[in-house]
Design an enzyme around this catalytic site. Structure first.
Site, short mmCIF file in Angstrom:
data_model
loop_
_atom_site.label_atom_id
_atom_site.label_comp_id
_atom_site.label_asym_id
_atom_site.label_seq_id
_atom_site.Cartn_x
_atom_site.Cartn_y
_atom_site.Cartn_z
N HIS A 1 0.89 -0.59 11.01
CA HIS A 1 2.19 -0.12 11.12
C HIS A 1 3.42 -0.73 11.17
O HIS A 1 3.56 -1.58 10.22
CB HIS A 1 2.11 1.07 12.60
CG HIS A 1 3.04 1.95 12.63
ND1 HIS A 1 3.98 2.43 11.68
CD2 HIS A 1 3.43 2.91 13.85
CE1 HIS A 1 4.55 3.25 12.04
NE2 HIS A 1 4.42 3.75 13.46
N HIS B 1 0.88 3.10 1.38
CA HIS B 1 1.38 4.17 2.38
C HIS B 1 0.52 5.22 2.52
O HIS B 1 0.20 5.66 1.51
CB HIS B 1 2.76 4.32 2.04
CG HIS B 1 3.63 4.79 3.25
ND1 HIS B 1 3.36 6.21 3.46
CD2 HIS B 1 4.34 3.98 4.17
CE1 HIS B 1 4.24 6.25 4.73
NE2 HIS B 1 4.65 5.13 5.08
N ASP C 1 7.84 -2.41 4.65
CA ASP C 1 7.86 -3.75 5.22
C ASP C 1 7.56 -5.10 4.28
O ASP C 1 7.66 -6.18 4.67
CB ASP C 1 6.61 -3.79 6.24
CG ASP C 1 6.90 -3.11 7.26
OD1 ASP C 1 7.85 -3.35 8.02
OD2 ASP C 1 5.84 -2.33 8.06
N1 ACO Z 1 -4.27 -3.98 0.21
C1 ACO Z 1 -5.44 -3.61 -0.50
N2 ACO Z 1 -6.10 -2.54 -0.49
C2 ACO Z 1 -5.42 -1.56 0.10
C3 ACO Z 1 -4.19 -1.56 0.94
C4 ACO Z 1 -3.83 -2.87 0.84
N3 ACO Z 1 -2.42 -2.91 1.52
N4 ACO Z 1 -4.04 -0.34 1.52
C5 ACO Z 1 -4.82 0.65 1.02
N5 ACO Z 1 -5.82 -0.25 0.19
C6 ACO Z 1 -6.99 0.48 -0.57
C7 ACO Z 1 -8.18 0.87 0.69
O1 ACO Z 1 -9.00 -0.38 0.75
C8 ACO Z 1 -8.74 1.77 -0.04
O2 ACO Z 1 -9.72 1.33 -0.92
P1 ACO Z 1 -10.99 2.10 -1.47
O3 ACO Z 1 -10.73 3.60 -1.78
O4 ACO Z 1 -11.49 1.37 -2.51
O5 ACO Z 1 -11.80 2.17 -0.14
C9 ACO Z 1 -7.84 2.74 -0.80
O6 ACO Z 1 -6.79 1.60 -0.95
C10 ACO Z 1 -7.23 3.87 0.08
O7 ACO Z 1 -6.63 3.10 1.43
P2 ACO Z 1 -6.58 3.84 2.57
O8 ACO Z 1 -6.84 2.67 4.00
O9 ACO Z 1 -7.69 5.06 2.77
O10 ACO Z 1 -5.02 4.44 3.05
P3 ACO Z 1 -4.55 4.80 4.34
O11 ACO Z 1 -3.59 5.89 3.94
O12 ACO Z 1 -5.71 5.13 5.16
O13 ACO Z 1 -3.73 3.74 4.61
C11 ACO Z 1 -2.00 2.03 5.10
C12 ACO Z 1 -2.29 3.29 4.52
C13 ACO Z 1 -2.58 1.95 6.67
C14 ACO Z 1 -0.63 1.90 5.08
C15 ACO Z 1 -2.60 0.89 4.30
O14 ACO Z 1 -2.06 1.08 2.82
C16 ACO Z 1 -2.58 -0.30 4.62
O15 ACO Z 1 -3.28 -0.76 5.60
N6 ACO Z 1 -1.62 -1.43 4.24
C17 ACO Z 1 -1.23 -2.76 4.81
C18 ACO Z 1 -0.62 -2.50 5.89
C19 ACO Z 1 0.88 -2.27 5.78
O16 ACO Z 1 1.68 -2.68 4.79
N7 ACO Z 1 1.41 -1.25 6.71
C20 ACO Z 1 2.48 -0.78 6.72
C21 ACO Z 1 2.74 0.69 6.35
S1 ACO Z 1 4.30 1.38 6.19
C22 ACO Z 1 4.81 1.53 7.83
O17 ACO Z 1 4.15 1.84 8.85
C23 ACO Z 1 6.14 1.28 8.41
#
Ligand code: ACO
Length: 442
Positions: free
Chosen positions: A281, A320, A376
């Site tokens: 987050h 996201h 971010d």
């Molecule tokens: N890098 C690589 N792969 C990713 C990333 C990433 N940053 N984000 C998602 N994926 C992949 C997952 O591994 C998953 O792959 P799969 O289908 O092969 O298993 C797919 O994309 C879907 O991802 P989820 O984790 O199910 O998506 P969710 O909606 O639960 O998560 C989140 C969203 C937490 C933001 C995620 O994208 C993430 O961890 N990003 C990196 C951290 C980040 O930048 N957070 C800031 C968010 S903005 C904020 O809070 C202000």
């Protein structure tokens, strides 16, 4: 009404706005009303196999498809990359408003007139000094502490000083809480920074603007008058606007959840700040900088991307839950970066970030999963250019988000449909067991 985050079509003429459900266990048919493109989870409870059946529940781990409230604060359309506060597009607010105007908008529902804006910023500035004992409290933290837990605990400590804030029905108390929390968040943040750096505290200056005063409390050293570059003050002010609210994200859901127990607002905001601290987050901007440091040079970007695709790493600052096209905040920040770097000099990590984005945008792994830069991805580079250490980034996020948390908390308090948050569960544990004697336990 358009439900935030949904874009449902109205029922076609001659059709009903309802959902017909047939329970194949009993053959019974039910008609569930659809309102705002939503069915009520409690309407499923009537679907039973017999009188002893509890009734059907919906299962939605991580709230992937559950609206927990009605809200008029923020609208997001994740597919179109739209973000609006109280109906105003984020791009226009970032271009034309100050952070305090945006905060007023979130809290009061409309932008302030010039007179209202002056009274609002005056009240916030007057409440910016923190209780004297908070300084003693800060002294207890080690010099290598992370500033975010310091911020979280000092926000919670305010509850001990402002005990009458517990009267949630008192409108005047609620106003005071808003002034104090928006006013004191930068003071607490700056004091945490000064403590960690062994520097004397600089008291808030009522005469300075909100963000200029924050930079003054942070970075003033021996000089008689510290004046941050106006372009940099404006850049930080815009970042605060961009981070001010984002509908029912993890920390906002937390403020509503904790606040739903009718606890005092400082405890509820501390809970929200704790949720924001996580690397998935608000801690992501700090993680982005660490990632860019680790990559080090542009030629190592392809290897890093390969690790991400191989599941070994996450590309921090990408992806996201809601935005599946682009994050409009990231687009604004990317543009702003050039203006900031004109003043501060170019951050060499920008080239690594740009290369990561370029490769990711052309790669099927990211395209198929709809992974784009989020707020971010570039904000950390700007924070760093403004001289903030990465460890401090989540605290900056919390300062901007405070107004959004407060707006959502106030909305929750006044919503007659809201009660204490209490989700259901599907129990997966043992059936009833008899407690064995100690000698018989394995
Ligand atoms: N890098 C690589 N792969 C990713 C990333 C990433 N940053 N984000 C998602 N994926 C992949 C997952 O591994 C998953 O792959 P799969 O289908 O092969 O298993 C797919 O994309 C879907 O991802 P989820 O984790 O199910 O998506 P969710 O909606 O639960 O998560 C989140 C969203 C937490 C933001 C995620 O994208 C993430 O961890 N990003 C990196 C951290 C980040 O930048 N957070 C800031 C968010 S903005 C904020 O809070 C202000």
């Amino acid at each position: 009404m358009q439900a935030a985050g949904t874009r449902g079509e109205a029922a076609r003429p001659g059709t009903k706005s309802s959902l017909t459900v047939i329970d194949n266990r009993t053959g019974k048919q039910y008609e569930l009303p659809i309102e705002d493109n939503t069915v009520r989870a409690l309407d499923f409870r009537q679907i039973k196999t017999g009188p002893d059946d509890f009734g059907l529940m919906t299962y939605d781990p991580a709230f992937m498809n559950t609206a927990s409230c009605r809200s008029s604060v923020t609208f997001i359309d994740g597919d179109q990359g739209i973000l609006r506060y109280r109906g105003y597009p984020i791009e226009q607010l970032a271009e034309q408003c100050s952070y305090l105007e945006a905060a007023y908008l979130l809290i009061h529902g409309d932008l302030p007139t010039a007179v209202q804006a002056a009274a609002w910023s005056g009240s916030i500035a007057r409440h910016a000094p923190v209780p004297e004992n908070v300084k003693k409290f800060l002294e207890g933290f080690h010099s290598d502490a992370h500033p975010m837990p310091m911020f979280i605990s000092t926000i919670a400590s305010l509850s001990t000083f402002y005990r009458s804030s517990r009267d949630l029905n008192d409108a005047q108390e609620r106003d005071l809480t808003v002034y104090r929390l928006i006013g004191q968040a930068p003071t607490l943040a700056a004091y945490a920074y000064r403590h960690l750096n062994g520097l004397p505290y600089v008291a808030p200056d009522e005469e300075m603007g909100y963000t200029a005063n924050f930079l003054n409390m942070m970075f003033k050293r021996g000089e008689r008058h510290y004046a941050a570059n106006p372009s940099l003050v404006r850049a930080l002010d815009i970042l605060f606007i961009l981070q001010a609210d984002h509908e029912q994200n993890c920390s906002t859901n937390t403020v509503r959840g904790v606040g739903s127990s009718r606890v005092d607002p400082y405890s509820a905001m501390a809970g929200a700040a704790a949720a924001l601290y996580g690397p998935l987050h608000g801690g992501a901007n700090e993680a982005v900088l660490r990632m860019l440091d680790e990559i080090g040079t542009i030629d190592r970007v392809p290897a890093f991307i390969a690790d991400v695709k191989g599941g070994k790493r996450k590309l921090m600052g990408f992806g996201h839950r809601v935005y599946k096209n682009f994050d409009p905040r990231a687009a604004i920040i990317k543009k702003m970066a050039d203006q900031v770097f004109e003043v501060t000099g170019r951050n060499p990590k920008l080239d690594i970030a740009l290369e990561l984005e370029r490769i990711a945008r052309g790669d099927d792994y990211f395209i198929s999963r709809k992974l784009y830069p989020n707020v971010d991805f570039y904000s950390g580079l700007i924070y760093q250019a403004l001289n903030f250490p990465p460890i401090f980034f989540p605290v900056l996020f919390a300062i901007g988000r405070m107004s959004g948390w407060l707006a959502q908390w106030l909305e929750m308090l006044q919503d007659p449909e809201q009660k204490i948050y209490r989700p259901r569960q599907i129990y997966t544990g043992s059936d009833k067991r008899i407690v064995p004697q100690v000698s018989q336990r394995q």
